[in-house]
Design a protein around this motif. Sequence first.
Motif, PDB file in Angstrom:
ATOM      1  N   ASP A  96       0.827  -1.194   0.000  1.00  7.74           N
ATOM      2  CA  ASP A  96       0.000   0.000   0.000  1.00  7.74           C
ATOM      3  C   ASP A  96       0.865   1.248   0.000  1.00  7.74           C
ATOM      4  OD1 ASP A  96      -2.419  -1.220  -0.067  1.00  7.74           O
ATOM      5  OD2 ASP A  96      -2.439  -1.567   2.084  1.00  7.74           O
ATOM      6  N   PHE A  97       1.759   1.283  -0.889  1.00  3.13           N
ATOM      7  CA  PHE A  97       2.619   2.458  -0.945  1.00  3.13           C
ATOM      8  C   PHE A  97       1.881   3.596  -1.635  1.00  3.13           C
ATOM      9  CE2 PHE A  97       2.905   0.795  -5.021  1.00  3.13           C
ATOM     10  CZ  PHE A  97       3.798   1.439  -5.835  1.00  3.13           C
ATOM     11  N   SER A  98       2.424   4.787  -1.572  1.00  2.10           N
ATOM     12  CA  SER A  98       1.666   5.924  -2.085  1.00  2.10           C
ATOM     13  C   SER A  98       2.473   6.689  -3.128  1.00  2.10           C
ATOM     14  CB  SER A  98       1.324   6.857  -0.934  1.00  2.10           C
ATOM     15  OG  SER A  98       2.504   7.500  -0.526  1.00  2.10           O
ATOM     16  N   GLU A  99       1.880   7.767  -3.596  1.00  7.31           N
ATOM     17  CA  GLU A  99       2.571   8.580  -4.593  1.00  7.31           C
ATOM     18  C   GLU A  99       3.866   9.159  -4.032  1.00  7.31           C
ATOM     19  OE1 GLU A  99      -0.241  11.259  -6.427  1.00  7.31           O
ATOM     20  OE2 GLU A  99       1.301  11.909  -7.831  1.00  7.31           O
ATOM     21  N   ALA A 112       0.426   8.317 -12.033  1.00 11.89           N
ATOM     22  CA  ALA A 112      -0.904   7.749 -12.246  1.00 11.89           C
ATOM     23  C   ALA A 112      -1.422   6.990 -11.032  1.00 11.89           C
ATOM     24  CB  ALA A 112      -0.851   6.810 -13.447  1.00 11.89           C
ATOM     25  N   PRO A 113      -2.582   7.393 -10.485  1.00 15.50           N
ATOM     26  CA  PRO A 113      -3.183   6.568  -9.442  1.00 15.50           C
ATOM     27  C   PRO A 113      -3.667   5.248 -10.046  1.00 15.50           C
ATOM     28  CG  PRO A 113      -4.387   8.638  -9.735  1.00 15.50           C
ATOM     29  CD  PRO A 113      -3.383   8.556 -10.827  1.00 15.50           C
ATOM     30  N   GLU A 114      -3.823   4.249  -9.201  1.00 20.45           N
ATOM     31  CA  GLU A 114      -4.250   2.944  -9.720  1.00 20.45           C
ATOM     32  C   GLU A 114      -5.554   2.470  -9.110  1.00 20.45           C
ATOM     33  OE1 GLU A 114      -1.071   0.156  -9.273  1.00 20.45           O
ATOM     34  OE2 GLU A 114       0.361   1.593 -10.088  1.00 20.45           O
ATOM     35  N   VAL A 134      -3.902   1.616  -1.882  1.00 25.12           N
ATOM     36  CA  VAL A 134      -5.248   1.673  -1.287  1.00 25.12           C
ATOM     37  C   VAL A 134      -5.269   2.154   0.164  1.00 25.12           C
ATOM     38  CG1 VAL A 134      -6.460   0.056  -2.780  1.00 25.12           C
ATOM     39  CG2 VAL A 134      -5.176  -0.820  -0.829  1.00 25.12           C
ATOM     40  N   LEU A 135      -4.138   2.064   0.843  1.00 19.46           N
ATOM     41  CA  LEU A 135      -4.115   2.560   2.225  1.00 19.46           C
ATOM     42  C   LEU A 135      -4.455   4.051   2.290  1.00 19.46           C
ATOM     43  CD1 LEU A 135      -3.573   1.852   5.188  1.00 19.46           C
ATOM     44  CD2 LEU A 135      -1.217   2.530   4.824  1.00 19.46           C
ATOM     45  N   GLN A 136      -4.138   4.760   1.199  1.00 16.79           N
ATOM     46  CA  GLN A 136      -4.421   6.197   1.175  1.00 16.79           C
ATOM     47  C   GLN A 136      -5.920   6.476   1.334  1.00 16.79           C
ATOM     48  OE1 GLN A 136      -0.945   6.659   1.678  1.00 16.79           O
ATOM     49  NE2 GLN A 136      -1.890   8.648   1.328  1.00 16.79           N
TER      50      GLN A 136
END
Length: 529
Positions: free
Chosen positions: A90-93, A392-394, A443-445
């Motif tokens: 769940d890593f982020s931008e 790009a978000p996924e 998705v953690l975001q």
Amino acid sequence: MYDKEINKRRTFAIISHPDAGKTTLTEKFLLYGGAINLAGSVKGKATAKHAVSDWMEIEKERGISVTSSVLQFNYDNYCINILDTPGHQDFSEDTYRTLMAADSAVMVIDASKGVEAQTRKLFKVCVMRHIPIFTFINKMDRDANDTFDLLDDIENELGIATCPVNWPIGSGKGFKGVYDRNTKSVVTFSDTEKGTKEGHAEIIDIEDDAKLTEYIGDDAKQQLFDEIDLLDGAGAEFDQSLVDKGELSPVFFGSALTNFGVEIFLKYFLQMTTPPLSRQADVGLINPTEKEFSAFVFKIQANMNKAHRDRIAFMRICSGKFDAGMEVKHVQGGKVMRLSQPQQMMASSRHIVDEAYAGDIIGVFDPGIFSIGDTICMPSDKFQYEGIPTFAPEHFARVRQIDTMKRKQFVKGITQIAQEGAIQIFTELSTGMEEVIVGVVGVLQFEVLKYRLENEYNVEIKMENLPYEHIRWIENKDEIDVSKITGTSDMKRIQDIKGNPLLLFVNAWSVGMVLERNEGLKLAEFSKN
Ligand code: G4P
């Protein structure tokens, strides 16, 4: 002017798929740097200690690292800045953005797994930046894939040539050590006690046949000779200029847990990697050794101290020297100011910095004025560093506030969180903020968003997951009438916070289909503005 200090700096990120051993390797680096006494201080899942980067409440609850942190330590006359990237899937931008602040990357690969999904994604960003990439193949003390297969996997999956600097002798229970191709000697494997740096490795010259047989046995020796022959005949030769361009990755084998091969790796890596690189600005390339201070913001961390609701802006110093209390200009805000409470992370704590140099990362108190990509320079200068792309978000979800009376807080909260860069928000082309589509890299975001809206803005929300996984910005938006694009049944038109039109797709193949159906349409995975 500050050349000596700046040339000592090595600023790199460690990228890997979760569980490949990034945290363990980082711990061992710190151990060699004397920054911590016992490995395990960075993160000890077993002892329920938390990583030094665990700032947010939610991280503590989940026991994982949401945010990337920066660690600085000295080793062998180098001043090393490690940019840590969240290891959970769940890593982020932020993980991507962190790579924009690094001068090189270390890719940790699990020897029994090869290249995995997250490594592939992070690798793409490194390639975009053409920075040197080093490979550490970890967990050789466990049964590993065939060494040649591992190298093939990297070359085929990632499209980068590899050059083994050392070569493993067996793996798992049969792991005997590594052959150093440079010194032509074998370093025997010894399982060091956890948390110490001393092992009982023997260094044996490859010509010392009797000793080799004694330590690794006849079979392993023969296999090693055969593999060296193959490698010398077929493998890419080491070429520093290709390494510098990110076209050739030096490969090392070891076992971070048992602390084997880590120091050899660190030594070679520091020699082969680059001091701070020049950065592109609108006035041309800015050299790190230029006298005047400059930096850019690559990450904004909210709410590190809940009581104060503060934000910290992390900036990478690109040139010159930073002195606490000096006057600087925030170019995008057009204001001359003093950076408040500048701090650095040292192994286990944050502390106030008095001075820092190009290559270093500092965090400063942000009263809500900085945005990702902003430039800070001397009051007499005026230039802007190239912006940080929007990645790009996924994952996408439609978000509504439950209590319609709280609309104002909802819009304010979600907009602020988006400005910090934790999430991206989109709207339908025709409507305003009636309904918001949120896009995230991990998705953690979504949970972070929900948590923060409830805790900081007192707004409860409802989220409905959307099936889209692929997003494309329209590169030539001025030439295209978005409403006239011939789409696919799974395509959706939306716009980002700046009004740029975008397309969302459920299936990857639809992207190609839409390109085929609309001649002249140009789509991009990153947005530069
Ligand atoms: P990450 O940051 O990349 O997610 O990986 P991390 O270092 O947390 O390592 C993941 C697991 O792999 C840990 O085990 C760690 O001890 C183990 N590991 C790391 N390097 C090696 C290695 O060289 N050899 C072997 N055999 N194992 C290695 P865990 O059981 O999940 O956690 P813990 O209880 O040991 O902390």
